[in-house]
Design a protein around this motif. Structure first.
Motif: not given
Length: 491
Positions: A434-441, A446-450, A459-466, A489-491
């Motif tokens: 869970v990321i609360k401070s940013h949200q993808p555009a 959204v990927t995981l390196l490797g 979306k989750d409020g102003n953030g997002f859940r992966v 990221l979303a602006k």
């Protein structure tokens, strides 16, 4: 109080910790040379470097040169050797270590390959520490590794600094020369007529200007040697910040502040005006090496191109170029049976520093025989495994506010933003991040390196859940830190 703290910071700028923290937070002067400015910007993208403290002192496993310093501090107390109860006999014995220094297993190619594999991009090597012993073939002293009295002088790799710089450049790393401005062996710094009082010059340079000018010339000559005869040098990393120009007002205020704080107690270090003519030196140095980065550590002014918090990490991003120089295991110099930081500690240290906009300069100290401890290689292998998966979230990145959210650090490069989840000891990758401070555009990936394939998010409020698939939880691409990449990221 703020003024008093700043004065104390100036006075004790080499003591590290509290004083150095204040000094760094208060004082920085940007570079004006265009080539050097561009070079500093490049350096900021390198992110990961190697520092090596190595000299004759490694034979005793002591704190570098510091046991020569007559200050009443526990950490520089004389403990090694046979004559530690008699300072002058001890100094002779210490300087006699030149006659037994013979690192026959010295193989800088092994070091350079291990450093490159670990993801390091530059090296800073101690060409001369405060004791004055030169790990290069200086023609201005016989206190050097290539002197006939040193058994290693007969070795084909006797000019150690040249061998180190060549090996690391061959692996594509930048070369940085650590050089100590104070020289406790030189007769023009510690005049043998007088006993040394502390870490400073043991006479007044104002009273004896001819003697001091000889020392200035000696210092300039040795540095220019390194910049003339040792190939491409990218960084001149100067230590001994007490050797600097200080005006009478600063000296008087510093003394008053120290004495007020000590309430009339014993002052262990004097404040001495030691004008090494740094502006003149830098001009000559950049004629030899255009664009040279100069790090005149802990000296306020334009010749400190980046700042160097020592054995600590700032709590936040800083508005100027900086690197944390950190001990990987043991001490700055060789420590028998040193315990090195774990892979998790090492990787998360790098991530935390980079997220704050800094570089990590990790210190590894060679043994007296010219080898690295196994613990050093093991740690670098941990870095290597992790960096092969996650390096795009490290190199050439910039901080992104708020730089850290709980255990998740953040970096940014171009339109991509990276969220680096730092695991607790033994923790597996969670089923949801869970990321609360940013949200993808909208439409962002959204990927995981490797890991091949996109991850689902919402979306989750102003953030997002992966959501993390079970197959990924069972076989994560790396250990210690997992990196989510958001294409935009979303602006």
């Amino acid at each position: 109080m703020r003024k008093l703290l700043l004065i104390a910071a100036i006075a004790f700028s080499q003591l590290g910790g509290f004083a150095q923290a204040i000094y760094e937070d208060e004082r920085y002067v940007p570079e004006t040379d265009p080539l050097a400015m561009a070079k500093v910007k490049q350096w900021q993208g390198l992110k990961f470097g190697l520092l090596m403290h190595w000299g004759t002192y490694s034979q005793w496993g002591i704190v570098e040169s510091w046991q020569l310093c007559p200050e009443d501090e526990g950490w520089c107390e004389r403990t090694a050797g046979k004559n530690f109860k008699n300072y002058f006999e001890y100094k002779k014995e210490y300087e006699g270590l030149k006659n037994t220094f013979n690192p026959t297993k010295f193989n800088p190619d092994m070091w350079a390959k291990a450093a490159k594999e670990a993801g390091m991009r530059y090296v800073v090597f101690t060409t001369k520490h405060h004791d004055g012993f030169c790990m290069f073939d200086s023609k201005y002293t016989d206190y050097k590794v290539t002197d006939a009295a040193c058994p290693f002088s007969k070795n084909s790799k006797a000019n150690i600094a040249k061998e180190v710089f060549s090996a690391f450049r061959n692996q594509g790393l930048w070369a940085g020369a650590y050089f100590s401005k104070p020289d406790w062996h030189c007769q023009w710094y510690w005049d043998p007529y007088y006993p040394p009082f502390d870490r400073n010059v043991n006479y007044n340079p104002v009273t004896y200007p001819e003697k001091w000018n000889k020392y200035v010339e000696f210092t300039h000559n040795q540095i220019l040697e390194l910049l003339s005869d040792y190939g491409k040098i990218d960084i001149l990393w100067l230590d001994g910040g007490w050797v600097a120009k200080k005006d009478d007002k600063v000296i008087a205020e510093a003394y008053k502040g120290i004495m007020d704080e000590a309430k009339g107690g014993f002052v262990k270090r004097r404040i001495v005006n030691q004008d090494i003519k740094m502006d003149e030196l830098v001009e000559k140095a950049r004629q030899k090496q255009p664009g040279l980065i100069v790090v005149d550590r802990a000296v306020h002014g334009k010749n400190q191109n980046y700042l160097t918090p020592e054995n600590r990490v700032p709590e936040k991003t800083l508005p100027y170029p900086w690197e944390s120089c950190i001990i990987a295991g043991g001490g700055w110099s060789y420590t028998p049976n040193a315990k090195f930081m774990s892979g998790r500690e090492g990787v998360q240290l790098l991530v935390d520093i980079v997220a704050k906009g800094g570089n990590l300069l990790l210190n590894i100290a060679p043994a007296p025989d010219g080898t690295w401890p196994d613990g050093a290689y093991n740690l670098l292998k941990e870095y290597s495994s992790w960096m092969k998966v996650n390096q795009e979230a490290i190199y050439d990145t910039e901080p992104v506010a708020p730089f850290k959210e709980n255990n998740i650090c953040m970096t940014q490069k171009g339109s991509s933003t990276y969220f680096l989840y730092m695991a607790k000891d033994g923790e597996r990758i969670p089923s949801e991040i869970v990321i609360k401070s940013h949200q993808p555009a909208k439409g962002a990936k959204v990927t995981l390196l490797g890991y091949k394939g996109n991850l689902s998010w919402k979306k989750d409020g102003n953030g997002f859940r992966v959501s993390i698939p079970s197959s990924l939880k069972n076989t994560p691409p790396c250990s210690y830190v997992w990196t989510l990449k958001v294409s935009k990221l979303a602006k």
